[in-house]
Design a protein around this motif. Structure first.
Motif, PDB file in Angstrom:
ATOM      1  N   ASP A   1       0.809  -1.225   0.000  1.00 40.99           N
ATOM      2  CA  ASP A   1       0.000   0.000   0.000  1.00 40.99           C
ATOM      3  C   ASP A   1       0.840   1.273   0.000  1.00 40.99           C
ATOM      4  OD1 ASP A   1       0.938   0.285   2.609  1.00 40.99           O
ATOM      5  OD2 ASP A   1      -1.025  -0.002   3.563  1.00 40.99           O
TER       6      ASP A   1
ATOM      7  N   LEU B   1      -8.658  -2.606  -4.073  1.00 37.65           N
ATOM      8  CA  LEU B   1      -7.809  -1.964  -5.071  1.00 37.65           C
ATOM      9  C   LEU B   1      -8.673  -1.769  -6.317  1.00 37.65           C
ATOM     10  CD1 LEU B   1      -5.786  -3.290  -3.054  1.00 37.65           C
ATOM     11  CD2 LEU B   1      -4.281  -3.682  -5.010  1.00 37.65           C
TER      12      LEU B   1
ATOM     13  N   ARG C   1      -6.234   2.947  -4.299  1.00 37.88           N
ATOM     14  CA  ARG C   1      -6.607   2.466  -2.969  1.00 37.88           C
ATOM     15  C   ARG C   1      -7.378   3.587  -2.272  1.00 37.88           C
ATOM     16  NH1 ARG C   1      -3.201  -1.986  -0.678  1.00 37.88           N
ATOM     17  NH2 ARG C   1      -1.826  -2.729  -2.345  1.00 37.88           N
TER      18      ARG C   1
END
Length: 654
Positions: free
Chosen positions: A318, A409, A421
């Motif tokens: 992330d 996602l 995201r």
């Protein structure tokens, strides 16, 4: 591109009436004969979800057949269109049929009212030496020889700690069409000395009509980066034999070094693997999920070979690398207050363990600041016609914000644009925590449980106190709301998930496996006697309109594989489109769903068209119309659509 557009629904129905008026119309081609339309007056969704635990009703409870499972997969072993169930505790030990520990079970669906055990009579657990009780860690299913039935890929997890005592190895088992299996050729499915196999997915990576298998490997010695094994792609020959094409397909990774890890090219301690067409070009892309907070890999299929987009896809991690609240880092700073990163940091709130728990030059690198990733689940969450991803992660409060969380996602033009995201606050995939907490998310699936036309999310969270299944229902604005408790779908220490319409009423029911890991005397609820599975009947989705589809590839040269793995289905109804893809298993320890694809369309009583892009050499895209909702559409490559009621579908020989 080919297109089969027959006639509109209205014209078809008019011709049916006209053709039935009198004999003078004999010989007139009235087009495909359709059954009477069925319209369910459901109103607009989402609909209040309700599940009922029917484990005891099906006699799978602890007082009857004692169905135990940590993981499970769904399969129709005998071709009767009633989905059957394989259950496993993920053991590499053999079973004693005379005194079973219920390490694995095979249950045949007897027509929606119950199941019968066929574990040992199936032949699926007979070893090469003829011994009954062959070790079986996990199974995923596929028609590897294109003969029209499901064969078994029976995996045995082999590590340095169990190899000396291991009696069985990963093997293909051939189905004779009746649900009886015979072991296939002896062959290896690893590039290393050991086979720490934890995941597999079937696909046709080169569109030759023969199924291949992508395999994920964990540590050969737990925690040892030097023991990791190359994840492998094996090409099928259509007869149950497989050859390693990993290097030729561009999937080569390398033994662990810090440099390779920074570049994302090292062998990883893989947990899950996934094959689906993310960029929409018809070629199956590959994803892996890594334990140990390493990068998740992404490989884009460019026409039978792969390019590595791990670091650019947005799937690797992330991107949050702020480890300032990692309690192990703070413990390191307590012992090394003059270290360069430690100025002004807070004191740890844990009791720091003895020994080194944080290593500068490694733990502060990107490859150690991702997630403990278990699954990448494919699905078109926003109904825009492309494949989004649910990234499933295990995390703990004391590791801090750098550890990746389970989140969506969103595909917005991949690969030109990396995955977005939006975050759980925006999507609604939030959960409440108090004090110290763990998110043991080891499994997940996406499905439209209420058949309102929007995918919902089910997460299996396990192995830690206060972990349980989480059911997130998608709302009209695209955000999710957790409804598991009110829907009676909350199972403590849930692990494996089976998406199954066991009673064939047109909605997805659930079978949920559980874990016995890390229970304590103070847990509420207390630890059960065993890893009992739960069957949850869906009492909502059958009341909304849906399109039910069973696809079959031709299995001939140039055609699609018989399972139609890789086929993309698009339903157009009421000005909306709903896309699904046929998959051949995914995730940690194997997740595999019912073959019957159920696509909810909510209040819509008419379907404009169903489009199938077949996974054949030409990537033929065929438009089927007229079609009716609330029937099973049996679609074989190159043939007309057959409408069947659910009763007709589940009596295929009548």
């Amino acid at each position: 591109m080919t297109e089969r557009s027959f006639i509109s629904m209205a014209l078809a129905l008019a011709l049916l009436v006209f053709a039935g008026c009198d004999d003078k119309n004999a010989g007139v081609d009235a087009g495909p004969v359709l059954p009477d339309p069925i319209c369910l007056e459901s109103g607009d969704g989402p609909y209040a979800m309700a599940f009922t635990d029917v484990t005891a009703d099906l006699q799978l409870d602890p007082n009857n057949m004692r169905a135990t499972a940590t993981i499970l997969t769904i399969v129709d072993i005998d071709g009767d269109h009633w989905p059957d169930v394989f259950l496993s505790k993920a053991s590499s030990e053999r079973e004693d049929p005379a005194d079973p520990a219920y390490r694995y079970r095979l249950f045949r669906n007897t027509g929606g009212a119950g199941f019968e055990e066929v574990t040992f009579e199936s032949g699926l657990f007979t070893a090469r030496d003829g011994t009954e009780g062959r070790a079986t860690s996990y199974i995923i299913w596929a028609d590897v020889d294109n003969d029209g039935d499901k064969d078994a890929f029976s995996m045995v997890n082999e590590t340095t700690t169990n190899s000396a005592a291991l009696l069985d190895h990963t093997s293909i088992f051939f189905n004779d069409g009746t649900g009886h299996f015979d072991i296939g050729p002896e062959q290896s499915f690893t590039s290393g000395q050991y086979d720490p196999i934890v995941a597999a997915a079937f696909l046709d990576y080169n569109l030759d009509g023969l199924l291949d298998v992508f395999i994920g490997h964990h540590y050969a010695t737990y925690g040892s980066l030097s023991s990791t094994v190359q994840d492998s792609l094996f090409a099928g020959n259509g007869q149950g034999g497989f050859s390693d094409v990993t290097d030729a397909a561009g999937l080569t990774t390398f033994s662990f070094t810090a440099t390779n890890a920074d570049e994302g090219t090292n062998h990883k301690p893989t947990w899950g693997v996934t094959a689906c067409d993310v960029d929409g070009d018809g070629w199956a892309d590959l994803m892996t999920n890594s334990y140990g907070r390493q990068f998740n890999a992404f490989y884009r299929n460019t026409g039978g070979s792969y390019e590595d987009l791990t670091l650019t896809s947005g799937h690797g991690s992330d991107g949050n690398e702020d480890y300032s609240d990692d309690q192990f880092f703070l413990c390191y700073c307590e012992d090394n207050p003059t270290a360069s990163d430690c100025a002004g940091v807070e004191s740890p709130v844990i009791v720091c363990p003895d020994g080194n728990t944080w290593t500068p030059g490694a733990d502060d690198h990107s490859w150690r600041l991702g997630g403990n990733s278990s699954n990448s689940v494919c699905g078109d969450v926003d109904n825009d016609g492309d494949m989004d991803i649910l990234a499933v992660e295990l995390r703990h409060w004391h590791i801090g914000g750098a550890s990746d969380m389970t989140e969506l996602l969103i595909n917005d033009g991949f690969p030109a644009n990396p995955f977005e995201r939006p975050g759980n606050d925006a999507t609604g995939l939030v959960r409440d925590h108090a004090g110290g907490w763990n998110e043991g998310d080891l499994g997940a699936l996406m499905a439209d449980f209420d058949n309102d036309g929007r995918l919902d999310v089910l997460i299996a969270s396990s192995d830690y106190p206060d972990t349980y299944s989480l059911l997130y229902q998608q709302q009209t604005d695209g955000a999710f709301s957790e409804v598991g408790s009110g829907a009676h779908a909350r199972i403590h220490r849930s692990h494996g998930l089976g998406l199954i319409d066991y009673d064939r009423d047109g909605d997805y029911d659930l079978i949920v496996g559980t874990s016995l890991m890390r229970w304590s005397a103070s847990d509420n609820p207390p630890a059960p006697e065993d890893t009992f599975a739960h069957v949850l009947r869906n009492d909502t989705g059958q009341n909304a309109n849906k399109v039910m589809i069973h696809l079959r590839g031709s299995g001939v040269a140039g055609g699609a594989n018989r399972d139609a793995v890789g086929a993309r289905i698009t339903v157009s109804a009421g000005g909306e489109t709903f896309m699904r893809e046929v998959q051949g298993g995914y995730g940690l320890n194997g997740f595999q769903r019912d073959d019957l694809i159920i696509i909810g369309i909510g209040a819509n009583c008419a379907v404009d068209s169903v489009t199938v892009r077949w996974p054949n050499a030409a990537l033929d895209e065929v438009v089927y119309t007229p079609v009716l909702p609330n029937y099973v559409l049996v679609i074989e490559e190159g043939q007309e659509v057959i409408h069947q009621s659910l009763e007709e579908y589940t009596n295929p020989t009548s």
